[in-house]
Design an enzyme around this catalytic site. Structure first.
Site, PDB file in Angstrom:
ATOM      1  N   SER A 166       0.805  -1.225   0.000  1.00  0.00           N
ATOM      2  CA  SER A 166       0.000   0.000   0.000  1.00  0.00           C
ATOM      3  C   SER A 166       0.835   1.272   0.000  1.00  0.00           C
ATOM      4  O   SER A 166       0.369   2.320  -0.459  1.00  0.00           O
ATOM      5  CB  SER A 166      -0.932   0.013   1.208  1.00  0.00           C
ATOM      6  N   GLU A 205     -13.393  12.061  11.341  1.00  0.00           N
ATOM      7  CA  GLU A 205     -12.903  12.091  12.717  1.00  0.00           C
ATOM      8  C   GLU A 205     -11.387  12.292  12.784  1.00  0.00           C
ATOM      9  O   GLU A 205     -10.792  12.199  13.862  1.00  0.00           O
ATOM     10  CB  GLU A 205     -13.270  10.785  13.429  1.00  0.00           C
ATOM     11  N   HIS A 248       0.973   5.182   6.047  1.00  0.00           N
ATOM     12  CA  HIS A 248       0.566   5.636   4.721  1.00  0.00           C
ATOM     13  C   HIS A 248       0.761   7.145   4.577  1.00  0.00           C
ATOM     14  O   HIS A 248       0.738   7.885   5.557  1.00  0.00           O
ATOM     15  CB  HIS A 248      -0.886   5.239   4.466  1.00  0.00           C
TER      16      HIS A 248
END
Length: 784
Positions: free
Chosen positions: A32, A210, A217
């Protein structure tokens, strides 16, 4: 033998590429941190998603990296098959895993570092080579974690070493992303490194209502930083792919080497100043209401403080973190002309600690702050400034006297008050803190302590965009010790006679961009500083990693300026595509003994100038705090060229590269004036065309290169004048015919002067050697 084989492979690769005119294909496999992200995931960005912009257009990237995959699952899920079946000879494959291989409780992904992980990587490498493609291994990019003492905590264990050892065993190019990202995290530190990752406040992005605390990441800013680290790592390898990294417009620099600047984002919550008591019309001071709106916005997690269309009279405004002060179209803030509205505060003045009046716009120790919009702010500078008679017409001078204020005993300067006059005549203490003087002493001369217009100190993530600023009391924009500054499409207009009316002074700041601005001012325009004398050296924070582009200066002492307060140093500045139209000096670099500081690695390109009153390009290490253009009848001689001992106060100018510099009209084309103990050093000027009265004068300098330079000067006496200059290369210098002397060489330390591809017919005397200069110091290799 090994190097020669490598060179042949590289040549054959480039020839094959050129003859076939095929694109260069790059495949990326990983997890990722590398993967492409959908737009709805903003601001999350994989570093592989942005890597392509640092290559030339012939490079086409297929990013097959996917969230959550390890060396094991990437293959077991068939993701590698999709890549392998496409591979052709000459393709490249970036291979980076590690984050998910560590998941020991997940049998579908776990692979031990020196067992399955290394074996899986080896298999990817072998299968890539089998297709005639070129594998490139990358160590895993770092997660961010610090302990309670602010010390970085490793999260990858033996995995990076496993990749390094495999690359060595299989002779595969290695990009050590782990080490480079670790260095970057430590360089930025605990707080600033958080901006690389998804550490988000609530309410900024739709996907994260939030907020988020994710140190794996990347934001778009972080992804670009990591992509640039990968590009730099690639360039250090033997891979021929590095030959397709994109060169920037700056001489000798690649696109990936340019600074990456983080731009703040703000909540959309809006706080209208009218709701806090602000009244348009110019009768009521509105700064109390504006400051209340700013404070309320900051206390509520940030937002936009709206200054609507209208006329708003104001005293000083205090900015706060996470707040964007937005000036709506048609809004006008007129700052008060009552000097009593600006309290005396401890700040700095021209690089030294000082008491001054509170700036109209003020911010200290802030994070995420902006002033945006198309509104206008006027600083009421007329009630603060001393004015010299010589800078006004007789009618203007008489009108100024009639307006009030006082004139000095010589009748040559006007001051807005007696206190202002006193302060100007006692600058041995009024401009800085001195022992024995208290705040009360400075409050007594408040009228002299004119403030800078926008003062931002020790702030991170700053945005100034779209605004117009008029009539600043002193320096207009003054970021000090700030990091990550974006100044875009800002307009500054000050009276041309205004002293210390610099448009912008970037002081001891790192990572910034000045883009698309327009300046018309009374002193230096784009100015780079880093503190003055001992205080600047003790601070020791250079201004660095700054881009200046697409900016026009209509008036000012200098267009782009470094100094003279540069005692903390200046480095890695990038200046491109700027217009200096009617400035006193074009490119101006100034310092003096006692300053200290190293100015180096300055890259300048595509500068257009006209009607320059002084020098198009000037290096001056004898700055004497005078206007750069002599007044009518004023005669100035060269300072004595005497050696002095090198000490902490010895300044340094070196490593300047300039390309495509154009000027139509200047008093002198190029002037360099170093000091004997610290000569101007390693200056390259390439592809320049300058029309001027006088041509080139270089004093106390070494390692100077003038290549493809055209100087068309009116003065027929000499083309080039040198004084103690060594290692000068002149290659293809074009100039106006009819010169009496092509080159005048002075000083017994002038040597190693090379002149080639330069016509000299029609010159009465090719060279004169004076003051101990030797003929053997000049070598000619001229075309006829």
């Amino acid at each position: 033998m090994k190097k020669s084989v490598l060179a042949l492979l590289l040549i054959s690769f480039l020839v094959a590429f050129k003859s076939s005119e095929k694109t260069v294909r790059v495949f990326m496999i990983g997890d990722s941190t590398m993967a492409n992200k959908d737009s709805w995931a903003a601001p999350e960005t994989g570093w592989g998603q942005v890597l392509g912009q640092y290559f030339t257009d012939v490079v086409k990237i297929q990013n097959h990296a996917k969230n959550g995959r390890s060396t094991k699952s990437f293959r077991s899920e068939g993701l590698w098959d999709a890549v392998e079946k496409q591979l052709q000879p000459g393709d490249f494959v970036f291979i980076q895993f590690g984050h998910n291989d560590q998941k020991i409780k997940d049998t579908t992904r776990f692979a031990g570092p020196n067992g399955a992980y290394k074996a899986n990587l080896k298999r990817y490498v072998e299968e890539t080579k089998a297709k005639g493609a070129h594998p490139i291994l990358l160590t895993p990019v770092n997660r961010r974690k610090f302990d309670e003492n602010g010390v970085f905590v490793d999260q990858h264990g033996e995995y990076p070493d496993a990749v390094r050892s495999l690359a060595n065993e299989m002779q595969v190019p290695l990009i050590d992303h782990y080490s480079s990202s670790l260095n970057k995290i430590n360089e930025l530190g605990l707080e600033a490194s958080a901006d690389l990752y998804l550490n988000l406040d609530p309410g900024l992005f739709a996907r994260y209502p939030e907020g988020a605390s994710d140190n794996t990441h990347f934001t778009n800013y972080g992804a670009n930083v990591m992509a640039k680290l990968a590009a730099d790592g690639l360039r250090k390898t033997s891979s021929p792919l590095k030959n397709f990294l994109k060169k920037s417009v700056y001489p000798g620099k690649y696109e990936y080497e340019l600074p990456t600047v983080n731009t703040p984002v703000f909540k959309k919550d809006t706080f209208d100043i009218r709701n806090y008591g602000a009244v348009s019309g110019g009768k009521v001071l509105c700064h109390t209401a504006i400051n209340q709106a700013i404070a309320m916005a900051s206390q509520n997690g940030g937002g936009v403080v709206l200054v609507p269309t209208g006329f708003w009279l104001s005293g000083p405004i205090d900015l706060k973190s996470n707040v964007n002060l937005h000036l709506e179209d048609g809004s006008f803030i007129q700052f008060s002309d009552n000097r009593e509205d600006y309290p005396v505060v401890l700040t700095t003045w021209e690089g030294q600690d000082a008491y001054r009046c509170h700036a109209p716009i003020w911010g200290v120790d802030l994070v995420n702050v902006a002033i945006t919009g198309n509104g206008i702010m006027d600083g009421a500078g007329q009630v603060w400034k001393q004015v010299k008679k010589e800078k006004l017409t007789n009618s203007q001078w008489q009108n100024l006297i009639a307006s009030g204020g006082v004139v000095d005993d010589k009748g040559t300067a006007w001051y807005p008050s007696e206190a202002s006059k006193f302060g100007n005549e006692n600058r041995d203490w009024t401009n800085k803190l001195v022992p024995g003087k208290t705040k009360a002493d400075y409050e007594a001369i408040r009228d002299f302590l004119r403030p800078n217009m926008v003062s931002l100190t020790n702030c991170r993530n700053v945005l100034l965009e779209g605004i117009t600023i008029l009539n600043s009391p002193a320096w207009t924009l003054h970021p000090l010790l700030c990091k990550h500054i974006t100044i875009k499409n800002v307009n500054v207009k000050n009276p041309w006679y205004g002293q210390n009316n610099d448009a912008i002074d970037v002081e001891s700041c790192t990572y910034g961009i000045l883009d698309g601005c327009t300046f018309d001012t009374g002193d230096d325009a784009i100015t780079i500083k880093s503190g003055r004398d001992e205080q600047g050296r003790e601070r020791g924070v250079p201004t660095s990693q700054f881009i200046v582009t697409n900016t026009t200066v209509f008036h000012g002492h200098g267009g782009f300026v470094i100094g003279s307060e540069m005692s903390g140093g200046v480095n890695n500045l990038f200046v491109n595509n700027c217009n200096f139209l009617g400035t006193d000096i074009g490119l101006r670099f100034k310092t003096t003994r006692g300053r200290g500081g190293v100015v180096k690695d300055i890259y300048i390109s595509d500068i257009n100038m006209n009607n320059i009153l002084g020098d198009a390009i000037r290096f001056n290490m004898y700055y004497e705090e005078k206007d750069p253009v002599p007044l009518a009848g004023e005669v100035r001689g060269l300072p004595a060229m005497e050696f002095k001992p090198v000490d902490a106060g010895t300044p340094v100018f070196r490593n300047f590269k300039m390309e495509r510099i154009y000027c139509k009209g200047a008093a002198m084309a190029i002037m360099m004036k170093g000091i004997p103990e610290s000569q101007v050093e390693n200056i390259e000027i390439t592809d320049a065309v300058i029309y001027s009265d006088k041509a080139i004068s270089i004093t106390e300098a070494k390692d100077i290169s003038l290549k493809n330079v055209s100087v068309f000067s009116k003065d027929a006496s000499k083309m080039v004048q040198l004084n103690n200059v060594s290692s000068l290369s002149i290659d293809n210098l074009e100039y106006t015919a009819g010169k009496k002397v092509f080159i005048e060489v002075n000083g017994d330390r002038s040597k190693d002067i090379s002149i080639q591809n330069t016509k000299t017919e029609g010159i009465e005397t090719k060279a004169e050697f004076l003051s101990g200069a030797k003929r053997s110091g000049v070598r000619w290799r001229n075309k006829k």
